[in-house]
Design an enzyme around this catalytic site. Structure first.
Site, PDB file in Angstrom:
ATOM      1  N   LYS A 119      52.144  50.496  83.934  1.00  0.00           N
ATOM      2  CA  LYS A 119      51.621  49.249  83.371  1.00  0.00           C
ATOM      3  C   LYS A 119      50.843  48.523  84.458  1.00  0.00           C
ATOM      4  CE  LYS A 119      51.139  45.561  80.775  1.00  0.00           C
ATOM      5  NZ  LYS A 119      50.122  45.570  79.715  1.00  0.00           N
ATOM      6  N   CYS A 151      41.359  43.338  80.765  1.00  0.00           N
ATOM      7  CA  CYS A 151      42.427  42.840  79.883  1.00  0.00           C
ATOM      8  C   CYS A 151      41.899  41.620  79.117  1.00  0.00           C
ATOM      9  CB  CYS A 151      43.668  42.456  80.681  1.00  0.00           C
ATOM     10  SG  CYS A 151      44.921  41.766  79.577  1.00  0.00           S
TER      11      CYS A 151
HETATM   12  C1  SIN Z   1      47.956  43.279  77.834  1.00  0.00           C
HETATM   13  O1  SIN Z   1      48.940  43.339  78.585  1.00  0.00           O
HETATM   14  O2  SIN Z   1      47.634  42.217  77.283  1.00  0.00           O
HETATM   15  C2  SIN Z   1      47.146  44.498  77.559  1.00  0.00           C
HETATM   16  C3  SIN Z   1      46.608  45.088  78.799  1.00  0.00           C
HETATM   17  C4  SIN Z   1      45.146  45.350  78.756  1.00  0.00           C
HETATM   18  O3  SIN Z   1      44.526  45.251  77.712  1.00  0.00           O
HETATM   19  O4  SIN Z   1      44.594  45.666  79.795  1.00  0.00           O
END
Ligand code: SIN
Length: 314
Positions: free
Chosen positions: A46, A133
């Site tokens: 992540k 993001c």
């Molecule tokens: C998110 O955590 O909002 C998604 C991550 C991303 O779109 O890079």
């Protein structure tokens, strides 16, 4: 089945091109270990910020009949948590493929700090800088700000000497493909990852006459079937514009062997699976591999290299 899915990427050999998309099934050590033990060829963490983040209020993910909408807001366990995971992994698997390490600072300063720490660390694997993001309120996507993208890469490559890729948002105009490719071609990037979700869509539930996720009044990143044509276009646009040394990872709408085949035909080398992994779980990789091999067998391809990038024009 005789087709081989073996994939060379940045001097490493992977059994197959499939990975999770960062954000899906990779928040905790347990989830990362599930990926390690799965049929995925590789996997990625992540996107990390310096400190742990809880992310946006729930509900923040919603599955629709054609895909998904999410506004997770970068929930993650913090940079050190993932750095420890990937460096430990590297130590324990000296000849294996270590997980990709995704980072997403909230500012240029934070990105420099995170990448400096990776440069100074023992981690020798691949780092992905997330420039796309769409879900952090008040923080526009760097990938849509061409000057900021160039400034970021200029600063980063003054000191960063390890393999680095960038996760890009989808672009929708030839002018933007050209501008972005010109910028990216100035740098020793290992790869670009096309694409992150299509930012700030809105899904409406007619029954309740309401949005379906809480953050940002229901606006969120769109994934799944909706985005495959956009993802393919971005893979193709960058594959045909970038220096051949910059590889393309295809992400967006991969839920069958055919989707994977299409991404590879457009020029992708690795493939990341987001919505389909979220919905189907870790067994999705086994099915995707089988379906992709079936297509390759039918067409008489023994390796992906025989057709990668060879999309025909009319
Ligand atoms: C998110 O955590 O909002 C998604 C991550 C991303 O779109 O890079």
């Amino acid at each position: 089945m005789v087709a081989s899915l073996e994939t060379k990427f940045l001097n490493q050999c992977y059994e197959n091109p499939f990975m999770n998309a960062s954000g899906v099934h990779c928040l905790t050590v347990e989830e990362l270990n599930d990926l390690k033990d799965s049929q995925a060829g590789g996997f990625i963490t992540k996107s990390a910020t310096t400190l742990e983040r809880a992310g946006n209020p729930e509900p923040r993910y919603f599955a629709t009949s054609l895909g998904s909408i999410n506004s997770m807001g970068l929930p993650n366990k913090g940079f050190e948590y993932y750095l420890e995971y990937v460096t430990n992994y590297q130590e324990k698997h000296p000849n294996g493929n270590v997980p990709f390490f995704s980072v997403a600072g909230m500012s240029l300063k934070e990105n420099i700090k995170l990448l400096s720490a990776i440069q100074a660390s023992a981690f020798e694997g691949v780092t992905e800088l997330n420039l796309s993001c769409p879900n952090v309120p008040g923080k526009p996507q760097v990938g849509y700000d061409f000057e900021m993208t160039e400034e970021t890469l200029n600063r980063v490559f003054q000191f960063f000497k390890k393999p680095l890729g960038v996760k890009l948002p989808p672009y929708f105009d030839f002018a933007h493909f050209d501008i972005m490719a010109n910028i990216l071609n100035k740098f020793p990037l290992a790869y670009v990852n096309c694409v992150n979700s299509i930012g700030n869509g809105l899904y409406v539930d007619v029954e309740t006459q309401s949005v379906v996720i809480k953050p940002k009044n229901g606006f969120g990143g769109i994934g799944g079937d909706y985005i495959k044509p956009t993802a393919l276009a971005n893979v193709r646009a960058f594959y045909t514009r970038l220096n051949p040394s910059i590889k393309v990872i295809g992400t967006g709408g991969i839920k069958s062997g055919q989707d994977a085949f299409e991404h590879l035909l457009c020029g992708a080398t690795m493939l990341q699976v987001g919505t389909a992994l979220y919905e189907e779980g870790i067994s999705v990789f086994e099915r995707l591999e089988m379906e992709l091999k079936e297509i390759m067998d039918k067409k008489g391809y023994k390796s992906i290299d025989e057709f990668r990038g060879k999309l025909q024009s009319l």
